[in-house]
Write an enzyme that holds these catalytic residues in place. Sequence first.
Site, PDB file in Angstrom:
ATOM      1  N   LYS A  74      45.397  65.614  59.765  1.00  0.00           N
ATOM      2  CA  LYS A  74      45.928  65.143  61.049  1.00  0.00           C
ATOM      3  C   LYS A  74      45.196  63.872  61.461  1.00  0.00           C
ATOM      4  O   LYS A  74      44.001  63.896  61.774  1.00  0.00           O
ATOM      5  CB  LYS A  74      45.714  66.192  62.143  1.00  0.00           C
ATOM      6  CG  LYS A  74      46.517  65.855  63.389  1.00  0.00           C
ATOM      7  CD  LYS A  74      46.003  66.520  64.635  1.00  0.00           C
ATOM      8  CE  LYS A  74      44.995  65.681  65.378  1.00  0.00           C
ATOM      9  NZ  LYS A  74      45.508  64.398  65.897  1.00  0.00           N
ATOM     10  N   GLY A 115      34.822  63.503  65.276  1.00  0.00           N
ATOM     11  CA  GLY A 115      35.264  63.151  66.625  1.00  0.00           C
ATOM     12  C   GLY A 115      34.171  63.462  67.627  1.00  0.00           C
ATOM     13  O   GLY A 115      32.981  63.416  67.303  1.00  0.00           O
ATOM     14  N   SER A 116      34.591  63.809  68.826  1.00  0.00           N
ATOM     15  CA  SER A 116      33.614  64.002  69.899  1.00  0.00           C
ATOM     16  C   SER A 116      32.867  65.327  69.724  1.00  0.00           C
ATOM     17  O   SER A 116      33.412  66.302  69.187  1.00  0.00           O
ATOM     18  CB  SER A 116      34.330  63.983  71.249  1.00  0.00           C
ATOM     19  OG  SER A 116      35.289  65.011  71.301  1.00  0.00           O
ATOM     20  N   THR A 117      31.644  65.352  70.220  1.00  0.00           N
ATOM     21  CA  THR A 117      30.838  66.572  70.141  1.00  0.00           C
ATOM     22  C   THR A 117      31.511  67.690  70.930  1.00  0.00           C
ATOM     23  O   THR A 117      31.516  68.854  70.509  1.00  0.00           O
ATOM     24  CB  THR A 117      29.415  66.283  70.655  1.00  0.00           C
ATOM     25  OG1 THR A 117      28.832  65.310  69.772  1.00  0.00           O
ATOM     26  CG2 THR A 117      28.540  67.517  70.663  1.00  0.00           C
ATOM     27  N   VAL A 119      34.800  68.312  71.464  1.00  0.00           N
ATOM     28  CA  VAL A 119      35.882  68.959  70.708  1.00  0.00           C
ATOM     29  C   VAL A 119      35.302  69.640  69.460  1.00  0.00           C
ATOM     30  O   VAL A 119      35.752  70.721  69.071  1.00  0.00           O
ATOM     31  CB  VAL A 119      36.993  67.942  70.343  1.00  0.00           C
ATOM     32  CG1 VAL A 119      38.033  68.569  69.434  1.00  0.00           C
ATOM     33  CG2 VAL A 119      37.659  67.412  71.601  1.00  0.00           C
ATOM     34  N   GLY A 120      34.281  69.030  68.857  1.00  0.00           N
ATOM     35  CA  GLY A 120      33.640  69.645  67.685  1.00  0.00           C
ATOM     36  C   GLY A 120      33.114  71.041  67.984  1.00  0.00           C
ATOM     37  O   GLY A 120      33.251  71.967  67.173  1.00  0.00           O
ATOM     38  N   GLU A 146      31.406  65.991  61.881  1.00  0.00           N
ATOM     39  CA  GLU A 146      30.737  64.694  62.080  1.00  0.00           C
ATOM     40  C   GLU A 146      31.022  64.291  63.518  1.00  0.00           C
ATOM     41  O   GLU A 146      32.167  63.984  63.859  1.00  0.00           O
ATOM     42  CB  GLU A 146      31.289  63.627  61.122  1.00  0.00           C
ATOM     43  CG  GLU A 146      31.069  63.893  59.646  1.00  0.00           C
ATOM     44  CD  GLU A 146      29.621  63.775  59.203  1.00  0.00           C
ATOM     45  OE1 GLU A 146      28.748  63.440  60.039  1.00  0.00           O
ATOM     46  OE2 GLU A 146      29.362  64.042  58.022  1.00  0.00           O
ATOM     47  N   CYS A 186      30.311  55.956  65.602  1.00  0.00           N
ATOM     48  CA  CYS A 186      29.312  56.990  65.885  1.00  0.00           C
ATOM     49  C   CYS A 186      27.917  56.547  65.430  1.00  0.00           C
ATOM     50  O   CYS A 186      26.925  57.102  65.875  1.00  0.00           O
ATOM     51  CB  CYS A 186      29.716  58.308  65.244  1.00  0.00           C
ATOM     52  SG  CYS A 186      30.280  58.137  63.568  1.00  0.00           S
ATOM     53  N   GLU A 216      26.447  58.417  74.667  1.00  0.00           N
ATOM     54  CA  GLU A 216      27.191  57.625  73.688  1.00  0.00           C
ATOM     55  C   GLU A 216      28.277  56.851  74.434  1.00  0.00           C
ATOM     56  O   GLU A 216      29.229  57.436  74.938  1.00  0.00           O
ATOM     57  CB  GLU A 216      27.841  58.546  72.651  1.00  0.00           C
ATOM     58  CG  GLU A 216      28.632  57.795  71.626  1.00  0.00           C
ATOM     59  CD  GLU A 216      29.321  58.695  70.618  1.00  0.00           C
ATOM     60  OE1 GLU A 216      29.977  59.656  71.026  1.00  0.00           O
ATOM     61  OE2 GLU A 216      29.192  58.421  69.413  1.00  0.00           O
TER      62      GLU A 216
HETATM   63  P1  TAP Z   1      38.395  63.685  70.059  1.00  0.00           P
HETATM   64  O1  TAP Z   1      39.150  64.143  71.248  1.00  0.00           O
HETATM   65  O2  TAP Z   1      37.224  64.442  69.618  1.00  0.00           O
HETATM   66  O3  TAP Z   1      39.486  63.546  68.879  1.00  0.00           O
HETATM   67  C1  TAP Z   1      39.189  63.495  67.509  1.00  0.00           C
HETATM   68  C2  TAP Z   1      40.307  64.163  66.741  1.00  0.00           C
HETATM   69  O4  TAP Z   1      40.385  65.552  67.099  1.00  0.00           O
HETATM   70  C3  TAP Z   1      41.698  63.594  67.050  1.00  0.00           C
HETATM   71  O5  TAP Z   1      42.492  63.664  65.888  1.00  0.00           O
HETATM   72  C4  TAP Z   1      42.201  64.550  68.105  1.00  0.00           C
HETATM   73  O6  TAP Z   1      43.597  64.569  68.236  1.00  0.00           O
HETATM   74  C5  TAP Z   1      41.678  65.864  67.572  1.00  0.00           C
HETATM   75  N1  TAP Z   1      41.596  66.914  68.579  1.00  0.00           N
HETATM   76  C6  TAP Z   1      41.475  66.797  69.923  1.00  0.00           C
HETATM   77  N2  TAP Z   1      41.452  68.011  70.496  1.00  0.00           N
HETATM   78  C7  TAP Z   1      41.557  68.926  69.508  1.00  0.00           C
HETATM   79  C8  TAP Z   1      41.591  70.358  69.477  1.00  0.00           C
HETATM   80  N3  TAP Z   1      41.500  71.098  70.578  1.00  0.00           N
HETATM   81  N4  TAP Z   1      41.714  70.977  68.285  1.00  0.00           N
HETATM   82  C9  TAP Z   1      41.780  70.262  67.148  1.00  0.00           C
HETATM   83  N5  TAP Z   1      41.780  68.902  67.119  1.00  0.00           N
HETATM   84  C10 TAP Z   1      41.647  68.235  68.282  1.00  0.00           C
HETATM   85  O7  TAP Z   1      37.941  62.208  70.252  1.00  0.00           O
HETATM   86  P2  TAP Z   1      38.702  61.059  71.044  1.00  0.00           P
HETATM   87  O8  TAP Z   1      39.482  61.556  72.194  1.00  0.00           O
HETATM   88  O9  TAP Z   1      39.457  60.331  70.022  1.00  0.00           O
HETATM   89  O10 TAP Z   1      37.478  60.249  71.599  1.00  0.00           O
HETATM   90  C11 TAP Z   1      36.689  60.750  72.682  1.00  0.00           C
HETATM   91  C12 TAP Z   1      35.230  60.433  72.458  1.00  0.00           C
HETATM   92  O11 TAP Z   1      34.786  61.060  71.247  1.00  0.00           O
HETATM   93  C13 TAP Z   1      34.928  58.956  72.233  1.00  0.00           C
HETATM   94  O12 TAP Z   1      34.819  58.273  73.421  1.00  0.00           O
HETATM   95  C14 TAP Z   1      33.645  59.048  71.467  1.00  0.00           C
HETATM   96  O13 TAP Z   1      32.562  59.233  72.312  1.00  0.00           O
HETATM   97  C15 TAP Z   1      33.822  60.272  70.613  1.00  0.00           C
HETATM   98  N6  TAP Z   1      34.293  59.961  69.244  1.00  0.00           N
HETATM   99  C16 TAP Z   1      33.413  60.098  68.259  1.00  0.00           C
HETATM  100  C17 TAP Z   1      33.814  59.801  66.959  1.00  0.00           C
HETATM  101  C18 TAP Z   1      32.840  59.965  65.858  1.00  0.00           C
HETATM  102  S1  TAP Z   1      33.073  59.196  64.481  1.00  0.00           S
HETATM  103  N7  TAP Z   1      31.826  60.728  65.956  1.00  0.00           N
HETATM  104  C19 TAP Z   1      35.095  59.375  66.687  1.00  0.00           C
HETATM  105  C20 TAP Z   1      36.011  59.270  67.735  1.00  0.00           C
HETATM  106  C21 TAP Z   1      35.579  59.585  69.019  1.00  0.00           C
HETATM  107  P3  TAP Z   1      44.335  63.576  69.270  1.00  0.00           P
HETATM  108  O14 TAP Z   1      44.433  62.287  68.555  1.00  0.00           O
HETATM  109  O15 TAP Z   1      45.653  64.183  69.533  1.00  0.00           O
HETATM  110  O16 TAP Z   1      43.477  63.509  70.488  1.00  0.00           O
END
Ligand code: TAP
Length: 453
Positions: free
Chosen positions: A155, A208-210, A212-213, A230, A264, A357
């Site tokens: 995804k 992704g975000s901590t 959601v992780g 990660e 990140c 962050e």
């Molecule tokens: P997240 O909300 O964590 O999204 C990352 C991925 O997870 C996306 O594909 C997202 O889908 C998916 N996701 C969201 N909710 C989920 C759930 N309940 N179950 C399974 N998958 C889910 O990150 P974001 O909204 O893109 O960014 C928010 C913050 O996260 C950023 O501001 C940053 O601080 C951090 N971030 C960190 C990283 C790394 S590399 N560590 C990368 C991106 C963001 P959708 O696209 O539909 O939301």
Amino acid sequence: MTTSFDVLNPATEEVVRTVPLTSAEETDAAIARAHAAFPAWRDVTPGDRARLLRRFADAVEADIEHLARLEVENSGHTIGNARWEAGNVRDVLNYYSAAPERLLGKQIPVPGGINVTFSEPLGVVGVIVPWNFPMPIAGWGFAPALAAGNTVVLKPAELTPLTAIRLAELAREAGIPEDVFQVLPGKGSVVGQRFVDHRAVRKVVFTGSTEVGKQIMAGCAAQVKRVTLELGGKNANIVFADSDLEKAAATAPYGVFDNAGQDCCARSLILVQASAYDRFMDLLEPAVHGVVVGDPGDEKTEMGPLISAAHRAKVASYVPDDAPVAFRGTAPEGRGFWFPPTVVTPPDLRHPVAAEEVFGPVVAVVPFAEEADAIRMANATEYGLSGSIWTRDAGRAFRVARGVESGNLSVNSHSSVRYWTPFGGFKQSGLGRELGPDAAAAFTETKNVFLST
Ligand code: TAP
């Protein structure tokens, strides 16, 4: 319920393409197909699986310019970065194409028989990718997973699905069966959640975000499902007074403003030894003003826009009107989600910009007195992903590197990622390691078999 999503160009705010969103039912059907395709893919001989991955890598190589241009349009990445990102997918596929023939078991001496171990693939692997590095992060999941004999459902982030969709087409052209590698654009709360909940998905790889992780880890715990996580980082760039200050200051902007800080591994906290602080700031200012921000498709551009209006608002919240801004670079006016490179000098680490962050082009610079203070300050976060140490003293470099609780450190450099070395976080920056020699093994289970003689 929405069934499609308008993908925007973050540099122009124009719609690039409208992409259908995968529903929960469609996700379940895709998982069922991946599950059905697993036995045949597992039984492809190691040499043939390796050849298919190399053909996939060749197809990516032939498409690099197209993939890179797609990423410029979809994610606002600079064209130079986007070419590197597509090349990284090719390299990761080539690297793990060597894995199928090398996933060896062990023969362990036992009385009364023969004992051997097998590295068995898991089954269906779900890969959930964020928007900040759509191509590399996808490849770090799917390449070792496929090499180890698993089938993959992936995804992409809702905001950035275009290169992942293209990679699935290239896999098909290379001869990888359709149900072995499927890309499902859609919402995290729908598609990603099904990866967590569906019993046939045996492992989830999430970046992704901590926040959601943690939810994903909790969801997977219900089935003791394997996870690799990660997550975020608040990474320190520690500059000692004995370092090459000119080089440390000239490179510091690229350690944090690359990909507009949406990384990140961004070194968004610069800790400078107090005796060198004034000189470092004098050198940093022209370096920040020199960062070329603008059209990401232009070869000379060094920093593009942020990914979305909502994300720009989040980044801006870290720099309110009364923020201790030392200096700023420039950014285009008008349409596009622009934010200038920004340097702030909070009095201590309690300020949110120094503690959290930001995920944007904002860096906090804070002085420290002694080596022990630098280590303590770098560790004053629940994250532990990366960091840099600038010094000419090799002993100090290793003392500090051992002291900082972080998975990826660089000395006199800001690079964190090489596909043949392990990458991952300490503390709340994640769980497990991607890349490097052991990542394919993370997509297998060890089976022990005893034969009585
Ligand atoms: P997240 O909300 O964590 O999204 C990352 C991925 O997870 C996306 O594909 C997202 O889908 C998916 N996701 C969201 N909710 C989920 C759930 N309940 N179950 C399974 N998958 C889910 O990150 P974001 O909204 O893109 O960014 C928010 C913050 O996260 C950023 O501001 C940053 O601080 C951090 N971030 C960190 C990283 C790394 S590399 N560590 C990368 C991106 C963001 P959708 O696209 O539909 O939301």
